[in-house]
Design a protein around this motif. Structure first.
Motif, short mmCIF file in Angstrom:
data_model
loop_
_atom_site.label_atom_id
_atom_site.label_comp_id
_atom_site.label_asym_id
_atom_site.label_seq_id
_atom_site.Cartn_x
_atom_site.Cartn_y
_atom_site.Cartn_z
N ASP A 49 9.96 65.32 41.32
CA ASP A 49 9.40 65.09 42.64
C ASP A 49 9.68 63.62 42.98
O ASP A 49 8.86 62.73 42.76
CB ASP A 49 7.89 65.37 42.62
CG ASP A 49 7.27 65.28 44.01
OD1 ASP A 49 7.91 64.72 44.93
OD2 ASP A 49 6.12 65.75 44.16
N TYR A 50 10.88 63.39 43.50
CA TYR A 50 11.34 62.02 43.67
C TYR A 50 10.63 61.28 44.79
O TYR A 50 10.52 60.06 44.75
CB TYR A 50 12.86 62.01 43.86
CG TYR A 50 13.56 62.62 42.65
CD1 TYR A 50 13.25 62.20 41.36
CD2 TYR A 50 14.49 63.64 42.80
CE1 TYR A 50 13.86 62.76 40.26
CE2 TYR A 50 15.10 64.21 41.70
CZ TYR A 50 14.78 63.77 40.43
OH TYR A 50 15.37 64.34 39.33
N LEU A 64 13.91 47.63 39.45
CA LEU A 64 15.09 47.41 38.62
C LEU A 64 15.21 48.57 37.63
O LEU A 64 14.24 48.96 37.00
CB LEU A 64 14.94 46.09 37.87
CG LEU A 64 16.04 45.72 36.88
CD1 LEU A 64 16.30 44.22 36.92
CD2 LEU A 64 15.66 46.13 35.46
N PHE A 65 16.42 49.12 37.52
CA PHE A 65 16.70 50.20 36.58
C PHE A 65 17.63 49.67 35.49
O PHE A 65 18.76 49.29 35.77
CB PHE A 65 17.39 51.37 37.29
CG PHE A 65 16.49 52.13 38.22
CD1 PHE A 65 15.86 53.29 37.82
CD2 PHE A 65 16.27 51.67 39.51
CE1 PHE A 65 15.03 54.00 38.68
CE2 PHE A 65 15.44 52.36 40.39
CZ PHE A 65 14.82 53.53 39.97
N SER A 66 17.14 49.63 34.26
CA SER A 66 17.95 49.15 33.14
C SER A 66 18.16 50.28 32.15
O SER A 66 17.20 50.83 31.61
CB SER A 66 17.27 47.97 32.45
OG SER A 66 18.09 47.48 31.40
N PRO A 67 19.42 50.64 31.87
CA PRO A 67 19.69 51.75 30.93
C PRO A 67 19.43 51.38 29.47
O PRO A 67 19.33 52.26 28.62
CB PRO A 67 21.16 52.08 31.17
CG PRO A 67 21.75 50.83 31.74
CD PRO A 67 20.66 50.13 32.47
N GLN A 112 21.04 62.53 37.83
CA GLN A 112 21.61 62.51 36.47
C GLN A 112 21.15 61.28 35.71
O GLN A 112 20.83 61.36 34.53
CB GLN A 112 23.15 62.54 36.54
CG GLN A 112 23.72 63.86 36.98
CD GLN A 112 25.21 63.76 37.28
OE1 GLN A 112 25.73 62.71 37.66
NE2 GLN A 112 25.91 64.87 37.11
N TYR A 113 21.09 60.14 36.39
CA TYR A 113 20.63 58.91 35.74
C TYR A 113 19.18 59.07 35.27
O TYR A 113 18.83 58.70 34.15
CB TYR A 113 20.74 57.70 36.68
CG TYR A 113 20.27 56.43 36.02
CD1 TYR A 113 21.13 55.66 35.24
CD2 TYR A 113 18.94 56.01 36.13
CE1 TYR A 113 20.69 54.51 34.60
CE2 TYR A 113 18.49 54.86 35.48
CZ TYR A 113 19.37 54.12 34.72
OH TYR A 113 18.92 52.99 34.07
N LEU A 114 18.34 59.61 36.13
CA LEU A 114 16.93 59.79 35.78
C LEU A 114 16.77 60.72 34.57
O LEU A 114 15.90 60.51 33.73
CB LEU A 114 16.15 60.33 36.98
CG LEU A 114 16.01 59.36 38.15
CD1 LEU A 114 15.38 60.06 39.35
CD2 LEU A 114 15.20 58.13 37.78
N GLU A 115 17.62 61.73 34.48
CA GLU A 115 17.55 62.65 33.34
C GLU A 115 18.07 62.02 32.06
O GLU A 115 17.56 62.29 30.97
CB GLU A 115 18.33 63.93 33.65
CG GLU A 115 17.65 64.80 34.69
CD GLU A 115 18.51 65.96 35.16
OE1 GLU A 115 19.49 66.32 34.46
OE2 GLU A 115 18.20 66.52 36.23
#
Length: 196
Positions: A49-50, A64-67, A112-115
């Protein structure tokens, strides 16, 4: 091993004195408040549920999104709520940084990134949870305290899933918050794992 963004990097002004004097973390935040908010964030991401997830983005800042645990402020993808929802809707490939080891670009849709780099394990039922404490430690640097010295965070951690890897398949998710008008909102989502 990093991220990618054309937006401004995270709040990276810090001194070694701030890091040493750890009590400078927002003292108003407490375990109970952040656990509740972080749980709601995880429920939204798990349910995909984005819109509900994006409701927790900081209203005047980007997330910020850090892998990986090492936050590369020069390349990390930072998204406002509006930019995030637009990427979800468009379903285009986005460059989120580089894969550890190969250096190949992380080109994935937002979903895909979130998964792969956010809800890659059932963090709602994490083996370990901590408030303002890093649990997952591997062979790469963790600069969370340097980049976000005053920000409270929650960590969710699994020590591993398959015995044959001897714990080298551990994974963590760190949700970093910042206060705005008496509420706490996300300013960083940091995925961490064993890196080569």
């Amino acid at each position: 091993m990093g991220c990618n963004s054309s937006e401004k990097p995270a709040d990276s002004t810090f001194s070694k004195d701030n890091i040493a004097n750890k009590p400078s973390i927002d003292t108003l935040a407490n375990d109970e408040i952040l656990t509740t908010i972080a749980t709601e964030v995880l429920i939204a991401v798990k349910a995909k549920d984005y819109k509900a997830f994006a409701a927790y983005f900081h209203p005047t800042d980007s997330v910020l999104f850090s892998p990986y645990g090492f936050i590369d402020v020069k390349t990390c993808r930072k998204l406002t709520k509006a930019a995030f929802l637009k990427l979800v809707e468009e379903r285009n490939l986005v460059n989120w940084g580089s894969y550890d080891g190969s250096g190949e670009p992380i080109r994935l849709t937002t979903q895909q990134y979130l998964e792969k780099f956010v809800y890659n394990a059932d963090y709602l039922n994490a083996e370990k949870k901590a408030f303002n404490q890093v649990i997952g430690k591997g062979n790469s640097l963790n600069n969370l305290a340097e980049i976000y010295p005053h920000h409270p965070f929650m960590e969710y951690h699994f020590t591993g899933f398959d015995e044959k890897y001897g714990g080298m398949d551990w994974t963590s998710l760190r949700l970093v918050f910042k206060q705005y008008q008496s509420n706490y909102y996300l300013v960083a989502i940091i995925h961490d794992q064993w890196t080569t």
